[in-house]
Scaffold this motif. Structure first.
Motif: not given
Length: 676
Positions: A403-410, A460-465, A471-474, A482-485
């Protein structure tokens, strides 16, 4: 060829439920010895077969309905009997009624034939007493051998006794039997029933009537009316209580895998039902408070102040997987802040002060967990890590392993700090502070400070470009982009500024997120997206409803209405019994929602989503302790005019009507409550 068992599909099965008992059959009414079909009671399958035949042949099905809680009707034909005309002259109606610990059936043969006929009616039964986790994993169980005596069959093992009896019939081997003659114009009914005695069950049916009102709903969009009616029926059938404490009711999460206490699911369902009264919320809060964690235990996930995840009669183990959950399992990162939020919201809706006060020690313990145990590495965020190696790898509501994936699928590596959980924590801290202050308890300022610092760190930490929160911090504190609900759950929690709320609403409006029948769990632009992924592209009614509620509260009614329309269209597809989830296909692909084939149905928070949509449309926001109620319906009545009569505010019956222009009228507020 597969060398492993597959989880059975159940999207096309008919569920007949009165918790803790549920039957799952084909649309023809037959319960066959395959897949997940069967009669279940409190985490065990007590019948694995109930197959009706007439003269050794199965009737031909033509329709079915679920007309009331715990009742299903199946209609079929026996065309080999009666007249040899084009029109059938022998009809078979099979009415199944579930009550807690029992199933009864009436089999009626109706003849319009010109002459009498004789036939033999049989119901072939099997019982394997398979554990629910064995059924879920697709494993096989050996049927038990029944004891036959007169018209009764009995199976028993490990403290469970199953008894089937044919009224005015007979029994032999594993078959109930009736030899009958049916006259022209006659309706002949045969009856049989099965009862269960289960010494190992941990949940039971509540002894009293349902704990919430059943409002009368009128709407221009009749789908709202039908969805509300079916959902209220399903919710009534999911009521449970603990055998050890039968005075408090909660909702079992869903049929068939989750018909027990689940912290997160039961809390969300109770929260969505607050407009119908506070009694269910009170029962849910007390049940979970009694099982609140008191010690640190890596095997169970327990920690002081923590709210549990799920309750079973025994260890929940999937054969060959290494996955083993203890009977009382605490592997959840969000149930504790959600418990706090439920207590606060129930207080605002009018939960009596004495009941709130009794739960304040549990509140203080839950708040303590936020700071002392929920943040294991001290970075200021709530995160989870399964240290046992046998529990849930992911412990938010999206708890599948991928369930916890980066935008590129990792995949993101644990420990994981989920985005929505930080919003829940912020909301819980502010809510806890309000409760502590109102009841004269110390510590309120500490939790307001906690919330303020959390919001700053989050920004400071969660917003992305891309202009949205990750979705999370690893484990390395990298944003899982990833862009998620999940980001929609932040709306209304207070962790966002108004500008950030607008940004999230605009992001979710993108067809990549909102182009299906509801809100997709993951954007179609993400590499991990699949419309049939459990948590990476599918659509969950409760998830969409949470976001609809947040959008409505923060003034983004247009998108709230668009998402609600998607859920209403999906509800139409599924006969207004919303499943646990459905596929994330585009609305234009087939013109109707596509099933997720292993989705549970009915599901508590899916059914409760109907009430969340009605509440957002009506816009009633009470603050009983503050002596006021705000009414703020969706602007312009995008779902059409509606009336909801029989809501509950402070124990009083309240009616809300919204006309076609979006103007609301509220009547029935209790004395001393000001309408804003």
């Amino acid at each position: 060829m597969h060398d492993h068992h597959l989880q059975p599909l159940l999207h096309d099965l008919v569920g007949t439920v009165m918790a803790p008992t549920a039957a799952l059959s084909g649309a023809d009414g037959q319960i066959r010895s395959r897949g997940v079909q069967g009669l279940f009671h409190a985490d065990a399958r007590v019948l694995s077969q109930a197959r009706l035949e007439i003269d050794g042949r199965e009737p031909e099905p033509i329709g079915h309905a679920v007309p009331a809680p715990g009742v299903a009707r199946f209609v079929s034909l026996a065309r080999w009997l009666g007249d040899r005309d084009a029109d059938p002259t022998v009809r078979v109606d099979r009415v199944r009624t579930i009550t807690p610990g029992a199933m009864r059936e009436e089999i009626t043969i109706a003849s319009t034939a010109s002459a009498p006929f004789t036939c033999t009616v049989t119901v072939t039964l099997s019982c394997d007493l398979a554990a629910i986790e064995a059924v879920k994993s697709g494993g096989a169980a050996v049927p038990l051998t029944p004891e036959a005596a007169g018209a009764t069959l009995t199976w028993q093992a490990d403290g469970t006794r199953v008894t089937a009896t044919a009224a005015s019939g007979g029994a032999d081997a594993a078959t109930l039997r009736w030899d009958v003659t049916v006259a022209p114009g006659e309706r002949l009914t045969m009856r049989w029933e099965v009862s269960v005695t289960d010494a190992g069950a941990v949940v039971a049916a509540p002894p009293g009537p349902r704990e919430w009102s059943r409002p009368q709903v009128e709407a221009d969009d009749t789908r709202l009316v039908r969805l509300a009616g079916q959902s209220l029926d399903d919710l009534e059938s999911l009521r449970l209580t603990e055998i050890a404490a039968p005075g408090d009711t909660f909702l079992g999460a869903g049929v068939p895998w989750y018909l027990t206490l689940f912290g997160r699911d039961s809390i969300w369902a109770a929260r969505m039902l607050l407009p119908l009264g506070t009694e269910l919320a009170a029962g849910t809060l007390r049940v979970l408070a009694r099982r609140q964690g008191v010690k640190a235990d890596g095997e169970t996930g327990e920690a002081p102040g923590k709210i549990m995840h799920e309750l079973r009669r025994h260890e929940f183990a999937v054969e060959g997987s290494g996955f083993r959950l203890p009977p009382a399992y605490y592997g959840t990162i969000d149930a504790t802040p959600l418990w706090i939020a439920l207590l606060h919201d129930a207080w605002r809706w009018g939960l009596p002060e004495g009941e709130v006060a009794a739960l304040l020690p549990a509140l203080e313990a839950a708040l303590g967990w936020l700071a002392d145990h929920g943040d294991a590495d001290g970075d200021g965020f709530l995160e989870y890590l399964d240290t046992s190696g046998r529990g849930l790898a992911n412990q938010g509501w999206k708890d599948s392993g991928d369930a916890v994936r980066f935008r590129d699928g990792r995949l993101g590596e644990p420990p994981v700090a989920l985005v929505e959980v930080q919003g829940y924590a912020h909301e819980a801290a502010v809510a806890g502070a309000a409760l502590l202050e109102a009841f004269g308890r110390p510590g309120g300022s500490r939790w307001l400070d906690y919330a303020g610092r959390l919001a700053e760190r989050f920004r400071e930490r969660f917003w992305v470009d891309g202009g949205y929160p990750a979705l999370a911090l690893d484990r390395d504190k990298r944003p899982v982009d990833a862009l998620t609900s999940n980001i929609g759950h932040l709306l209304g929690t207070g962790i966002l500024s108004a500008a950030e709320e607008r940004q999230i609403a605009q992001t979710l409006k993108n067809p990549a997120m909102s182009g299906g029948f509801g809100l997709r769990t993951m954007s179609t632009d993400d590499a991990g997206f699949s419309p049939h992924s459990y948590h990476c592209g599918s659509i969950w009614a409760h998830d969409t409803a949470i976001v609809i509620s947040g959008l409505a509260r923060t003034g983004h009614g247009e998108l709230a209405a668009e998402l609600a329309q998607g859920i209403l269209a999906a509800a139409e597809t599924f006969g207004y019994r919303l499943p646990e989830l459905h596929a994330g296909d585009d609305r234009l692909l087939m013109g109707r929602a596509v099933p997720y084939p292993a989705a549970c149905r009915p599901q508590a928070w899916s059914a409760a989503a109907a009430m969340a949509i009605l509440h957002a449309a009506a816009g009633l926001y009470p603050d009983v302790p503050g002596g006021r109620v705000t009414v703020r319906p969706l602007p312009g009545a995008p779902l059409g005019a509606l009336a909801v009569r029989g809501l509950r505010v402070g124990g009083a019956a309240v009616d809300v009507t919204v006309d076609g222009y979006g103007t609301a009228r509220v009547t029935g507020l209790p004395a001393g409550i000001e309408l804003v």
